[in-house]
Design an enzyme around this catalytic site. Structure first.
Site, PDB file in Angstrom:
ATOM      1  N   TYR A  43      13.271  -4.677  -3.854  1.00 17.24           N
ATOM      2  CA  TYR A  43      12.751  -6.020  -3.646  1.00 17.24           C
ATOM      3  C   TYR A  43      13.268  -6.885  -4.789  1.00 17.24           C
ATOM      4  O   TYR A  43      13.605  -6.378  -5.868  1.00 17.24           O
ATOM      5  CB  TYR A  43      11.224  -6.019  -3.762  1.00 17.24           C
ATOM      6  CG  TYR A  43      10.444  -5.637  -2.536  1.00 17.24           C
ATOM      7  CD1 TYR A  43      10.626  -6.300  -1.335  1.00 17.24           C
ATOM      8  CD2 TYR A  43       9.461  -4.652  -2.604  1.00 17.24           C
ATOM      9  CE1 TYR A  43       9.852  -5.977  -0.215  1.00 17.24           C
ATOM     10  CE2 TYR A  43       8.685  -4.321  -1.492  1.00 17.24           C
ATOM     11  CZ  TYR A  43       8.882  -4.985  -0.301  1.00 17.24           C
ATOM     12  OH  TYR A  43       8.120  -4.675   0.794  1.00 17.24           O
ATOM     13  N   GLU A  48       2.237  -4.447  -3.658  1.00 13.01           N
ATOM     14  CA  GLU A  48       1.156  -4.212  -4.631  1.00 13.01           C
ATOM     15  C   GLU A  48       1.491  -4.905  -5.951  1.00 13.01           C
ATOM     16  O   GLU A  48       1.218  -4.397  -7.037  1.00 13.01           O
ATOM     17  CB  GLU A  48       0.909  -2.695  -4.837  1.00 13.01           C
ATOM     18  CG  GLU A  48       0.278  -2.016  -3.670  1.00 13.01           C
ATOM     19  CD  GLU A  48       1.184  -1.935  -2.441  1.00 13.01           C
ATOM     20  OE1 GLU A  48       0.901  -2.664  -1.473  1.00 13.01           O
ATOM     21  OE2 GLU A  48       2.152  -1.175  -2.448  1.00 13.01           O
ATOM     22  N   ASN A  90       9.054 -10.413   4.752  1.00 16.93           N
ATOM     23  CA  ASN A  90       8.537  -9.052   4.678  1.00 16.93           C
ATOM     24  C   ASN A  90       7.302  -8.889   5.545  1.00 16.93           C
ATOM     25  O   ASN A  90       6.307  -9.575   5.311  1.00 16.93           O
ATOM     26  CB  ASN A  90       8.171  -8.727   3.223  1.00 16.93           C
ATOM     27  CG  ASN A  90       7.861  -7.254   2.998  1.00 16.93           C
ATOM     28  OD1 ASN A  90       8.774  -6.432   2.921  1.00 16.93           O
ATOM     29  ND2 ASN A  90       6.603  -6.919   2.924  1.00 16.93           N
ATOM     30  N   GLU A  91       7.396  -8.037   6.531  1.00 16.96           N
ATOM     31  CA  GLU A  91       6.249  -7.730   7.402  1.00 16.96           C
ATOM     32  C   GLU A  91       5.499  -9.008   7.791  1.00 16.96           C
ATOM     33  O   GLU A  91       4.284  -9.095   7.626  1.00 16.96           O
ATOM     34  CB  GLU A  91       5.280  -6.777   6.694  1.00 16.96           C
ATOM     35  CG  GLU A  91       5.788  -5.367   6.576  1.00 16.96           C
ATOM     36  CD  GLU A  91       4.704  -4.388   6.096  1.00 16.96           C
ATOM     37  OE1 GLU A  91       3.686  -4.843   5.533  1.00 16.96           O
ATOM     38  OE2 GLU A  91       4.881  -3.190   6.282  1.00 16.96           O
ATOM     39  N   GLU A 133      10.404   1.303   5.643  1.00 18.49           N
ATOM     40  CA  GLU A 133       9.490   1.815   4.619  1.00 18.49           C
ATOM     41  C   GLU A 133       8.820   3.043   5.197  1.00 18.49           C
ATOM     42  O   GLU A 133       7.935   2.943   6.044  1.00 18.49           O
ATOM     43  CB  GLU A 133       8.410   0.784   4.269  1.00 18.49           C
ATOM     44  CG  GLU A 133       8.912  -0.389   3.468  1.00 18.49           C
ATOM     45  CD  GLU A 133       7.789  -1.365   3.116  1.00 18.49           C
ATOM     46  OE1 GLU A 133       6.618  -0.949   3.071  1.00 18.49           O
ATOM     47  OE2 GLU A 133       8.104  -2.550   2.910  1.00 18.49           O
ATOM     48  N   TYR A 168       2.389   6.519  -6.788  1.00 17.19           N
ATOM     49  CA  TYR A 168       2.518   6.510  -5.334  1.00 17.19           C
ATOM     50  C   TYR A 168       2.579   7.911  -4.720  1.00 17.19           C
ATOM     51  O   TYR A 168       2.825   8.064  -3.547  1.00 17.19           O
ATOM     52  CB  TYR A 168       3.784   5.715  -4.946  1.00 17.19           C
ATOM     53  CG  TYR A 168       3.637   4.923  -3.666  1.00 17.19           C
ATOM     54  CD1 TYR A 168       3.017   3.673  -3.656  1.00 17.19           C
ATOM     55  CD2 TYR A 168       4.104   5.425  -2.461  1.00 17.19           C
ATOM     56  CE1 TYR A 168       2.880   2.947  -2.486  1.00 17.19           C
ATOM     57  CE2 TYR A 168       3.965   4.704  -1.284  1.00 17.19           C
ATOM     58  CZ  TYR A 168       3.364   3.467  -1.304  1.00 17.19           C
ATOM     59  OH  TYR A 168       3.235   2.748  -0.137  1.00 17.19           O
TER      60      TYR A 168
HETATM   61  C1  GLA Z   1       3.962  -2.714   3.185  1.00 21.12           C
HETATM   62  C2  GLA Z   1       4.748  -3.647   2.297  1.00 21.12           C
HETATM   63  C3  GLA Z   1       5.151  -3.001   1.008  1.00 21.12           C
HETATM   64  C4  GLA Z   1       3.996  -2.242   0.405  1.00 21.12           C
HETATM   65  C5  GLA Z   1       3.488  -1.231   1.404  1.00 21.12           C
HETATM   66  C6  GLA Z   1       2.315  -0.414   0.913  1.00 21.12           C
HETATM   67  O1  GLA Z   1       4.748  -1.918   3.915  1.00 21.12           O
HETATM   68  O2  GLA Z   1       5.885  -4.134   2.968  1.00 21.12           O
HETATM   69  O3  GLA Z   1       5.589  -3.984   0.135  1.00 21.12           O
HETATM   70  O4  GLA Z   1       2.996  -3.141   0.092  1.00 21.12           O
HETATM   71  O5  GLA Z   1       3.024  -1.891   2.528  1.00 21.12           O
HETATM   72  O6  GLA Z   1       2.603   0.245  -0.239  1.00 21.12           O
END
Ligand code: GLA
Ligand code: CA
Length: 808
Positions: free
Chosen positions: A76, A122, A180-181, A258, A324
């Site tokens: 990122y 996070e 992102n998402e 991911e 993690y």
């Molecule tokens: C999502 C986000 C990531 C991270 C994960 C959890 O997938 O895209 O940046 O926050 O969740 O760790």
């Protein structure tokens, strides 16, 4: 002459081979596969984050990823670490993203870049800079002109660093992610398109752009001309995750952008782990099917300083360690998970295809750690300066947020003089995030946002007594709509008294707002100042001075300033003959932050689960090392020691996190369910429509049996639909009761509304059905349907069969 010529030829040859690596290339989409320079290619990416790794260790970490059989790293770009002040950019030292990419390339690794502007991760505010909030009504991650203007400036600056490093320009960058998402935030194709166009404008149309989302929501914002990838975690049913994509785009390459190796930790909850076997099997399955992935995280590292974020709904700040449970641990070493993964990865070649006849010579050797692990004997932090000594000029008037005080991070002290209040009263407000209340220097209690607290009972007030509220800000929320997370006291504070049924509300208006930034310079300055005074007192040079300043040994000496002295700065030193990585233990301390030799190490909080902070040896030195602790609560003992292993799972809670208080259990014997029925087996969302709209403040779901007999019950997510058929906001939801919760695995009742499809409520091993989960919706709601998501793993373990739903 001849000799010179031959040296020149040699040089030319040498630079030719170097250049060969940097030859322009292509990365494109073929039929069901990515194409690297025209040839099929499966991405095996390792997600690692440059600010979570000290720069001197970057190359080592990249090499360890390589030795795992990865062919790329995925990063990122964290906007807020590069533009800490509006308009001032920093791409040097630990922020030198171009150098990070060059090191990857030098080590034969491709790079996938995810430049945000929002990254989640996070990380404080999901990577967005706090100063955007100085414009109160700004709309984040939308086409707000002020937001977009800053986004474009930032992306241009990133482009100056990275555009020369795309594969088309001979660099290692093969792909770039757009936003992102976004599906977990909203539905706004015009916004996502604008981010896409911004990146296209900077990098040209050749660079491959993609989006990442969840299989349940990627269609909401999926743009026709971008590659779509899915995010999901260890154990997930992979075919199910790609089913919809396969239907919509049968010829597209598949990629899990991911694949979550583990999970992140929050203050006050257990350390998260995920089984190695499930992770390795999932990756093996993907590779056997030609599916690309990025393993998030392959090495998590550390959220140093104040950079850890927080999750919502509610407020769940993340701990400092970003270990993690990844295959490469927080301090860069191979874990048992690593070795299991490496064994599996041996079966595939550099381009991600099964090796015929085995691998010659195996994967590259795992490099040696750059530093040994050392321990440090217990030492005391003897210097002290009260928090008050760091006070800046007070701003008088209404209550102000950090942002209004032009401060990003730290603590604020709010004070006001109160009139006489003859009975006890209820002090109420919105405190972000951890407030301590004092009346005339005496500590009354705390208001903790993590526990959803908003008020505190305070005793009767004599005329002229001062109310002081010290509010510490933690990381800003990084997920969901709540990312607009102002710090300090938001809105007014009221004092409510009730005598003879008459309610009186006092809203103090004349406040002194004092900002105390949480940087090293401030900490050092006040400690030096106090030390200077003390040295002069000790030498007899100064006689009779301010008691607060003369106090350096704990607080006992101070009668006058009492408890207010507790929060403050502490300093001590330790000596080293040889440097190495270590873990400093802070379990005797309250809550705050640590600096070692001026480097911000991160936050600590006695509640745990993290009790140690990772201190990289590259930031230590032979001889004397300085440790400064800012403790806004105050320690039990002012000692610290370094240990060889971290403590990431020691909770010190006032009470357990379980929701099994029998007084909260509803009596459903005479209640009529709003729905009864049987869920289907398998993964994915299911909706139960009620016969008629129902009203109630509490949702109770009774799980009578599971699809597989004897399974522990689990629910990944629940939503309720309102009268308009839309999902109700879960922001005010709280778990009221659960008869059984697997606390050790962190699978508590709140996991059904934490926005994460990969986390779940699960009952304890051996606890027999029926099981009951009760959720407080915050207020009476009109409900027409319930949406239920079982666990994402193959076979949907713990999925419910027969159920009854109540609203009351
Ligand atoms: C999502 C986000 C990531 C991270 C994960 C959890 O997938 O895209 O940046 O926050 O969740 O760790
Ligand atoms: Ca969940």
């Amino acid at each position: 002459m001849k000799k010179i010529l031959s040296i020149l030829t040699l040089f030319a040859l040498f630079s030719a081979t170097v250049l060969a690596d940097n030859k322009p290339g292509t990365f494109t989409i073929g039929s069901k596969t990515f194409l690297l320079n025209g040839e099929p290619f499966v991405v095996k990416a390792a997600e690692i984050h440059y600010p979570r790794i000290p720069r001197p260790y970057w190359e080592h970490r990249i090499q360890v990823c390589k030795s795992l059989g990865m062919n790329a790293v995925c990063i990122y770009i964290f906007w807020n670490i590069h533009e800490q002040q509006e308009g001032q950019f920093n791409f040097t030292d630990n922020n030198d993203i171009a150098e990070f990419c060059r090191i990857a390339q030098k080590n034969g690794m491709y790079v996938i870049v995810r430049p945000g502007p929002y990254v989640c991760a996070e990380w404080e505010m999901g990577g967005l800079p706090w100063w955007l909030l100085k414009k109160k009504d700004i709309k984040l991650r939308e086409r707000d002109p002020d937001f977009m203007e800053r986004v474009k400036i930032f992306e241009e600056k990133v482009g100056e660093q990275l555009n020369p490093l795309t594969i088309q320009n001979g660099g290692p960058i093969i792909m770039m992610q757009v936003e992102n998402e976004y599906g977990s935030y909203g539905e706004d194709k015009p916004y996502v398109s604008e981010i896409r166009d911004c990146l296209r404008g900077i990098y040209g149309k050749e660079l491959e752009l993609f989006q990442c989302d969840w299989s349940s929501n990627f269609e909401k914002n999926g743009l026709d001309d971008l590659t779509w990838t899915m995010n999901f975690g260890t154990g997930a049913n992979i075919d199910q995750q790609f089913r919809r994509l396969g239907e919509l785009r049968p010829n597209a390459p598949k990629m899990c952008s991911e694949f979550w190796s583990g999970w992140f930790d929050k203050w006050g909850a257990r350390h998260e782990t995920r089984p190695a076997k499930d992770m390795v099997e999932g990756m093996d399955e993907m590779l056997s099917k030609g599916i690309s992935f990025s393993l998030y995280m392959t090495h998590g590292g550390t959220s140093f300083g104040h950079w850890a974020g927080a999750n919502s709904p509610g407020f769940a700040p993340d701990v400092t360690s970003y270990d993690y449970d990844a295959p490469i641990n927080e301090w860069g070493l191979a874990t048992p998970k690593f070795w299991e993964l490496r064994k599996m990865m041996q079966k595939y070649d550099e381009r991600g295809f099964p090796l015929q006849g085995g691998r010659k010579g195996g994967l590259p050797a795992v490099p040696k750690a750059p530093m040994p692990i050392i321990t440090v004997p217990k030492f005391e932090l003897t210097e002290f300066a009260p928090l008050m000594s760091a006070m800046t000029e007070p701003v008088k008037g209404n209550l102000k947020t950090f942002e209004e005080m032009n401060m990003g991070w730290g603590t604020m002290m709010y004070s006001t003089r109160l009139p006489e209040i003859t009975s006890q009263s209820e002090l109420t407000g919105e405190f972000h995030d951890f407030a301590q209340v004092f009346i005339d220097q005496k500590y009354i209690g705390k208001i903790d946002r993590v526990k959803n607290e908003k008020s505190l009972t305070i005793p009767a007030i004599k005329k002229g007594e001062d109310l002081i509220i010290i509010v510490e800000g933690m990381g800003r929320i990084n997920f969901g709509r709540a990312i607009k997370d102002f710090k300090g006291i938001i809105g007014n504070v009221t004092l409510t008294t009730e005598t003879d049924d008459v309610e009186m509300v006092l809203t103090p208006k004349n406040w002194a707002n004092v900002a105390i930034p949480d940087d090293y310079e401030t900490a050092k300055k006040v400690l030096d100042m106090v030390k200077g005074v003390n040295d002069r007192v000790a030498s007899g040079e100064v006689k009779g001075c301010v008691p607060a300043l003369a106090l350096t040994q704990g607080y006992e000496g101070s009668k006058k300033l009492g408890d207010l002295l507790k929060p403050g700065y502490h300093r001590g030193y330790f000596n080293l003959k040889k440097v190495g990585d270590t873990f400093l233990n802070f379990e005797t301390w309250g809550k705050g932050q640590v600096w070692v030799n001026g480097h911000a190490m991160g936050r600590f909080w006695s509640i745990g689960p993290q009790q140690t902070l990772y201190v990289p040896g590259c930031w230590l030195k032979k001889g004397q090392n300085e440790v400064i602790v800012l403790d806004i609560v105050g320690p039990r003992e002012t000692v610290v020691w370094g240990q060889a292993e971290p403590e990431l799972n020691k909770l010190q809670l006032e009470k357990s996190n379980k929701h099994n208080n029998i007084g909260d259990k509803p009596d459903l014997n005479s209640a009529t369910p709003v729905a009864t029925g049987t869920f289907k087996a398998g993964n994915g969302w299911q909706t139960v429509k009620f016969n008629a709209p129902q009203k109630g403040r509490y949702l109770a779901i009774e799980c009578l049996s599971t699809q597989k007999e004897g399974d522990r019950v689990a629910i990944a997510e629940l939503y309720l639909q309102g009268a308009d058929g839309k999902r109700l906001s879960r922001e005010p939801w709280k778990t009221k009761y659960a008869n059984s919760e697997d606390e050790a695995g962190n699978n508590l009742g709140d996991k059904v509304f934490d926005l994460q499809e990969s986390t779940y409520w699960q009952t304890e091993k051996g606890a027999a059905a029926p099981h009951l989960l009760v959720i407080d919706l915050g207020s009476v709601q009109n409900v027409t349907a319930l949406e239920y998501l079982p666990r994402a793993e193959q076979g949907a373990p713990g999925s419910i069969k027969d159920f009854k739903i109540y609203l009351y």
